[in-house]
Design a protein around this motif. Structure first.
Motif, PDB file in Angstrom:
ATOM      1  N   ARG A 107       0.830  -1.216   0.000  1.00 46.10           N
ATOM      2  CA  ARG A 107       0.000   0.000   0.000  1.00 46.10           C
ATOM      3  C   ARG A 107       0.859   1.260   0.000  1.00 46.10           C
ATOM      4  N   LYS A 108       1.974   1.222  -0.735  1.00 46.93           N
ATOM      5  CA  LYS A 108       2.862   2.368  -0.827  1.00 46.93           C
ATOM      6  C   LYS A 108       2.684   3.021  -2.195  1.00 46.93           C
ATOM      7  N   GLY A 109       1.950   4.125  -2.217  1.00 44.98           N
ATOM      8  CA  GLY A 109       1.704   4.794  -3.479  1.00 44.98           C
ATOM      9  C   GLY A 109       1.055   6.139  -3.257  1.00 44.98           C
ATOM     10  N   GLN A 110       0.376   6.625  -4.287  1.00 49.28           N
ATOM     11  CA  GLN A 110      -0.235   7.942  -4.233  1.00 49.28           C
ATOM     12  C   GLN A 110      -1.440   7.978  -3.288  1.00 49.28           C
ATOM     13  N   ARG A 111      -1.710   9.168  -2.741  1.00 55.13           N
ATOM     14  CA  ARG A 111      -2.940   9.388  -1.968  1.00 55.13           C
ATOM     15  C   ARG A 111      -4.002   9.811  -2.980  1.00 55.13           C
ATOM     16  N   LEU A 112      -4.849   8.872  -3.333  1.00 56.57           N
ATOM     17  CA  LEU A 112      -5.797   9.104  -4.408  1.00 56.57           C
ATOM     18  C   LEU A 112      -7.068   9.769  -3.912  1.00 56.57           C
ATOM     19  N   GLY A 113      -7.621  10.635  -4.769  1.00 57.27           N
ATOM     20  CA  GLY A 113      -8.963  11.148  -4.602  1.00 57.27           C
ATOM     21  C   GLY A 113      -9.837  10.595  -5.704  1.00 57.27           C
ATOM     22  N   LEU A 114     -11.141  10.525  -5.475  1.00 56.38           N
ATOM     23  CA  LEU A 114     -12.049   9.902  -6.431  1.00 56.38           C
ATOM     24  C   LEU A 114     -13.245  10.821  -6.653  1.00 56.38           C
ATOM     25  N   LEU A 115     -13.444  11.216  -7.909  1.00 60.14           N
ATOM     26  CA  LEU A 115     -14.574  12.063  -8.282  1.00 60.14           C
ATOM     27  C   LEU A 115     -15.482  11.253  -9.196  1.00 60.14           C
ATOM     28  N   LEU A 116     -16.686  10.963  -8.733  1.00 63.97           N
ATOM     29  CA  LEU A 116     -17.616  10.094  -9.450  1.00 63.97           C
ATOM     30  C   LEU A 116     -18.819  10.872  -9.931  1.00 63.97           C
ATOM     31  N   SER A 117     -19.430  10.356 -11.006  1.00 64.98           N
ATOM     32  CA  SER A 117     -20.647  10.985 -11.527  1.00 64.98           C
ATOM     33  C   SER A 117     -21.472   9.929 -12.244  1.00 64.98           C
ATOM     34  N   GLY A 118     -22.687  10.325 -12.665  1.00 64.66           N
ATOM     35  CA  GLY A 118     -23.564   9.395 -13.372  1.00 64.66           C
ATOM     36  C   GLY A 118     -24.020   8.262 -12.475  1.00 64.66           C
ATOM     37  N   GLY A 119     -24.039   7.062 -13.027  1.00 62.45           N
ATOM     38  CA  GLY A 119     -24.509   5.910 -12.261  1.00 62.45           C
ATOM     39  C   GLY A 119     -23.441   5.221 -11.449  1.00 62.45           C
ATOM     40  N   LEU A 120     -22.278   5.834 -11.281  1.00 62.21           N
ATOM     41  CA  LEU A 120     -21.168   5.210 -10.556  1.00 62.21           C
ATOM     42  C   LEU A 120     -21.107   5.766  -9.140  1.00 62.21           C
ATOM     43  N   SER A 121     -21.069   4.876  -8.164  1.00 54.99           N
ATOM     44  CA  SER A 121     -21.049   5.293  -6.763  1.00 54.99           C
ATOM     45  C   SER A 121     -19.940   4.560  -6.018  1.00 54.99           C
ATOM     46  N   VAL A 122     -19.606   5.085  -4.850  1.00 52.86           N
ATOM     47  CA  VAL A 122     -18.617   4.429  -3.999  1.00 52.86           C
ATOM     48  C   VAL A 122     -19.105   3.041  -3.606  1.00 52.86           C
ATOM     49  N   ASP A 123     -20.382   2.912  -3.304  1.00 54.61           N
ATOM     50  CA  ASP A 123     -20.924   1.606  -2.920  1.00 54.61           C
ATOM     51  C   ASP A 123     -20.760   0.589  -4.046  1.00 54.61           C
ATOM     52  N   ALA A 139     -14.277   9.420 -12.873  1.00 53.26           N
ATOM     53  CA  ALA A 139     -14.954   8.302 -13.540  1.00 53.26           C
ATOM     54  C   ALA A 139     -16.453   8.546 -13.568  1.00 53.26           C
ATOM     55  N   HIS A 140     -17.038   8.388 -14.749  1.00 53.53           N
ATOM     56  CA  HIS A 140     -18.476   8.583 -14.948  1.00 53.53           C
ATOM     57  C   HIS A 140     -19.120   7.248 -15.286  1.00 53.53           C
ATOM     58  N   GLY A 141     -20.272   6.994 -14.697  1.00 53.69           N
ATOM     59  CA  GLY A 141     -21.000   5.776 -14.991  1.00 53.69           C
ATOM     60  C   GLY A 141     -22.084   6.001 -16.020  1.00 53.69           C
ATOM     61  N   GLY A 142     -22.048   5.210 -17.095  1.00 52.79           N
ATOM     62  CA  GLY A 142     -23.053   5.344 -18.132  1.00 52.79           C
ATOM     63  C   GLY A 142     -22.435   5.334 -19.518  1.00 52.79           C
ATOM     64  N   HIS A 143     -23.263   5.084 -20.545  1.00 51.78           N
ATOM     65  CA  HIS A 143     -22.753   5.006 -21.919  1.00 51.78           C
ATOM     66  C   HIS A 143     -22.301   6.368 -22.448  1.00 51.78           C
ATOM     67  N   ASP A 144     -22.706   7.440 -21.774  1.00 55.46           N
ATOM     68  CA  ASP A 144     -22.285   8.783 -22.202  1.00 55.46           C
ATOM     69  C   ASP A 144     -21.001   9.222 -21.497  1.00 55.46           C
ATOM     70  N   ARG A 145     -20.215   8.244 -21.001  1.00 54.90           N
ATOM     71  CA  ARG A 145     -19.031   8.578 -20.196  1.00 54.90           C
ATOM     72  C   ARG A 145     -18.038   9.458 -20.948  1.00 54.90           C
ATOM     73  N   LEU A 146     -17.844   9.189 -22.247  1.00 50.66           N
ATOM     74  CA  LEU A 146     -16.868   9.964 -23.002  1.00 50.66           C
ATOM     75  C   LEU A 146     -17.250  11.442 -23.011  1.00 50.66           C
TER      76      LEU A 146
END
Length: 636
Positions: free
Chosen positions: A81-97, A151-158
Motif C-alpha cells: 500500500r505504498k503509493g499515491q494518496r488518491l482522490g475519487l470524483l464520481l458521476s452518473g450511475g457510478l457510486s462508492v458503494d 470516472a463517470h457511470g453510463g454510456h455517455d461517459r466519453l
C-alpha cells in the motif's frame, strides 16, 4: 545482431540474463528496494564482468540491441500500500458503494482512497456544474489527495468526462506549480463495465508516478552509458514496449508472466500437454500453467481479487518462498506470507535478520553449502541459522533444531503442494516445471505431495523468468467500439493510423510488423473474439462490438535445443554432501550440473547443484541432464 539483455527485478533478488546467439550469461544481485536503479545497474556491471572479465558496462550496452525489463515494483507497491494518496470524483450511475462490490474491493478502496471521494451531479447547468466540480476537487485536495481519478457511470461517459475535463483545464491549468493531476477513466481504457473501468483507472493512478520516476531515471542512466535503444518494459500480456508507451498497470505481475512465456516455449519444445510451473523466489511462489500450448490467462484480469479491464496472465502468487518467515503459532508451524526479503534477509545471511526461514533450515540440514551458495558470492552462517531455528521453532515446539528443521520442511512443502492442487487439476499428463532460486530445493517432495511424477528443471532455472522475457516481441494493441450501421472501413482506418503511430514511436514502420485484426463481441454475461471480416455480424440484444488491431514487431528470441530419452550414461559425482534425511545424516553423492554430459543420469537420494540452485533428489526419483542443461526428474 547484437546482444539481448533481460532483467527480472524480484522482491529479494534481481536476475540478469544476457543472450548473444546461442551463448548465455546469467547472474544475480540483491534487490535494493530503496533504489531499484541501483540493483538494475549492479546487475549490468556484474554481467559485464562475466562477459569481459572486467567491469565494462559501456562496452556491454554498446553491443546490445535490446534490454527487456520486468519489475515487481507495482505488485509490491499494492501489497505494501505504498503509493499515491488518491482522490475519487464520481458521476452518473457510478457510486462508492458500487466500487465496494466485494469484501476485497471494499478493503482495497479503504486503503487506496479512504474517505477521499465525492460525487458531482452532471445534471446541473454549466455554470452551476463548474462551481460544484471545482469545489469537489478543492475538497479532495484539502483531504490530502495528490492525484484524482475522474470516472463517470453510463454510456455517455466519453462526453461527460470530457465535459468535466474542459472545466478543470480552465480552473486548474496543469502548467502551474502544485496542479493536481486529474486522470479520466475513458483515457485509460474502453470498457462498458463502469466499475471495472473505474478500478482499472484507480490502480493505474496508484502505480504510475513511482514507476514513471524509476523507469525514466533508469532509461536516462542507460543513455548516459551509451545504450543503443530505449529500455523495453515487459508487460503482463507477454509483449514489450518502451517506457513512454507502457501503462503502469500492465506491469503488474509481469515477472511471473516472463516465467510463463519461458514455460510456454519449453512446453512446445518438449511436447508437454499440461505444464504447471512453480517459480519460487524469496517472497512468493508464483503458480501458472500452460495447457495445449496456451498460457492460462483471464480476459479481465484480477488484481488482488478485483477485476480490471485488461487481460492478465492467471498466475497465483502464494506467500511462501526462500525468505518466508517460518514460526510457531498456537502450537502449529506457520509459513509466511511475511518475508524478510533481501534486507535483512534470512538469519544465515548475516545482514541483521533474526527470523527463521526455509533457507536457514536447508543450511542446517546440510543441503546448502556455505562455500557454494549463490555462486560462492554470499557467505551464509550456520550458527546464525541455528540460533533462529532454535529460538523461533525448536524451543516453542519443545524439540531440538534437527527435528524442527524436518517439520519446517514438511510445512513448507505442504503449503506449496496444496497451492498447486488448489490452482489446477493434476492429471497423469501433468509435468511440473520448477524454477526460481528456491524452486528446485525439494521439488521431489513437492511433486509427490501434489500427485505429480515428472518434473522439469530448466538449465537456467535460477534466472528463468528473466530468460522468459526473451520470448516477447514489441507490440501494441488498439480497440474501438463499433455499432451496427457504422462504417467498418472507417473504424479500421482510424485504428490503423493509431497502430502506425504507436509502432513509429517504437522506431518501426507498420509495414515491417505483423498486423492482427479481430472483433470482440461482449455482453454482461459473455464475451467472444472472432476474426474480423468485411462486415459486422448480427448482434444479439445487449451485445456490443469492438474492433481490435494488434501490431507486432518480432525481435530476436532465444533458440531452444535439447531432448530427453537418448542413450544415458552414469552421471559424474566428484564429492559427497552430508544431508539430514529422516532424522539421520547421510552422505549423499553430489552432482554438479556443469560436470555432466548430455544423457547423464543417476538415481536418488543425491544432491544436484549448480551455481545458483540446489536440488535434493529423493529416493525413488531419477534425474537426467540433456545437452541443453535441462534436467528431467522422473519417479521410478
Amino acid at each position: 545482431m547484437g546482444k539481448l539483455i533481460n532483467i527480472d527485478n524480484g522482491g529479494t533478488l534481481t536476475d540478469i540474463c544476457v543472450l548473444d546467439g546461442d551463448q548465455v550469461w546469467r547472474t544475480k544481485t540483491l534487490t535494493t528496494p530503496f533504489d531499484l536503479s541501483k540493483c538494475f545497474f549492479d546487475g549490468l556491471v556484474k554481467a559485464s564482468k562475466a562477459i569481459y572479465g572486467c567491469e565494462d558496462i559501456v562496452a556491454l550496452l554498446a553491443s546490445t540491441d535490446h534490454i527487456r525489463y520486468s519489475t515487481t515494483q507495482g505488485t509490491n507497491a499494492l501489497v505494501e500500500r505504498k503509493g499515491q494518496r488518491l482522490g475519487l470524483l464520481l458521476s452518473g450511475g457510478l457510486s462508492v458503494d458500487a466500487l465496494r462490490h466485494t469484501t476485497q474491493a471494499a478493503g482495497l478502496l479503504a486503503d487506496l482512497v479512504g474517505e477521499r471521494s465525492v460525487s458531482v451531479d452532471l445534471g446541473l447547468a454549466d455554470e452551476a456544474l463548474a462551481s460544484a466540480a471545482v469545489r469537489a476537487v478543492n475538497a479532495l485536495a484539502s483531504a490530502g489527495a495528490n492525484r484524482i481519478v475522474v470516472a463517470h457511470g453510463g454510456h455517455d461517459r466519453l462526453a461527460q468526462e470530457q465535459r468535466l475535463k474542459k472545466i478543470f483545464l480552465r480552473a486548474f491549468p496543469q502548467h502551474l506549480l502544485g496542479a493536481i493531476p486529474l486522470l479520466y477513466s475513458h483515457e485509460v481504457v474502453e470498457d462498458d463495465d463502469d466499475v471495472r473501468r473505474a478500478w482499472t483507472t484507480i490502480f493505474n493512478a496508484f502505480l504510475h508516478p513511482a514507476m514513471e520516476r524509476f523507469l525514466y531515471n533508469a532509461e536516462h542512466k542507460l543513455r548516459t552509458n551509451k545504450a543503443q535503444n530505449p529500455l523495453l518494459i515487459f508487460r503482463n500480456d507477454g509483449h514489450s514496449a518502451r517506457v513512454a508507451k507502457t501503462i503502469a498497470l500492465k506491469t503488474y505481475s509481469s515477472g511471473p508472466r516472463g516465467g510463463m512465456e519461458g514455460a510456454r516455449a519449453l512446453a512446445a519444445h518438449y511436447g508437454f500437454e499440461h505444464l504447471v510451473s512453480i517459480d519460487i523466489g524469496g517472497t512468493t511462489t508464483d503458480i501458472g500453467e500452460v495447457r495445449a500450448g496456451a498460457v492460462r490467462e483471464d480476459r479481465h484480469g484480477q488484481v488482488e481479487g478485483v477485476a480490471v479491464s485488461f487481460p492478465l496472465c492467471n498466475v497465483v502468487s502464494v506467500g511462501v518462498g526462500g525468505s518466508s518467515i517460518i514460526r510457531v503459532e498456537n502450537g502449529a508451524i506457520r509459513v509466511g506470507p511475511e518475508s524478510v526479503g533481501s534486507a535483512p534477509g534470512p538469519a544465515c545471511f548475516g545482514l541483521g535478520g533474526t527470523q527463521a526461514t526455509i533457507t536457514d533450515a536447508f543450511l542446517l540440514s546440510g543441503l546448502l553449502d556455505p562455500e557454494s551458495f549463490f555462486g560462492g558470492e554470499l557467505k551464509i552462517d550456520a550458527a546464525r541459522a541455528r540460533s533462529a531455528v532454535e529460538t523461533h521453532l525448536a524451543t516453542p515446539l519443545g524439540t531440538n533444531a534437527e527435528s524442527a528443521v524436518a517439520r519446517m520442511e514438511q510445512a513448507w512443502v505442504a503449503k506449496v503442494a496444496d497451492s498447486i492442487r488448489a490452482f489446477t487439476a493434476v492429471t497423469p499428463q501433468t509435468t511440473l516445471a520448477a524454477f526460481g532460486g528456491a524452486g528446485p530445493f525439494v521439488v521431489c517432495r513437492v511433486a509427490e505431495a501434489a500427485g505429480i511424477s515428472r518434473v522439469l528443471i530448466p538449465g537456467l532455472a535460477a534466472v528463468f523468468s528473466a530468460f522468459g522475457l526473451g520470448f516477447s516481441d514489441i507490440a501494441h494493441s488498439y480497440e474501438a467500439a463499433i455499432a451496427p450501421g457504422d462504417d467498418l472501413a472507417a473504424v479500421v482506418s482510424t485504428l490503423t493510423q493509431r497502430v502506425r503511430r504507436g509502432m513509429h514511436a517504437e522506431g518501426f514502420a507498420l509495414e515491417d510488423c505483423t498486423l492482427t485484426r479481430s472483433l470482440r463481441i461482449a455482453s454482461a454475461q459473455s464475451e467472444r473474439v472472432l476474426p474480423l471480416g468485411d462486415s459486422l455480424p448480427a448482434l444479439q440484444a445487449g451485445e456490443r462490438a469492438f474492433v481490435s488491431l494488434t501490431a507486432c514487431k518480432p525481435i530476436a528470441q532465444p533458440s531452444l535445443r535439447g531432448k530427453f530419452g537418448a542413450a544415458t550414461t552414469a552421471a559424474v559425482s566428484r564429492a559427497t554432501r552430508a544431508v539430514l534425511l529422516n532424522d539421520k545424516t547421510r552422505e549423499l553423492p553430489l552432482y554438479r550440473v556443469e560436470d555432466q554430459c548430455a544423457g547423464a543420469a543417476a538415481n536418488g537420494p543425491a544432491v544436484l547443484e549448480e551455481a545458483f540452485f540446489t536440488c535434493r533428489i529423493d529416493a525413488g526419483w531419477r534425474f537426467e541432464v540433456n545437452d541443453a542443461g535441462d534436467v528431467l526428474l522422473s519417479k521410478v
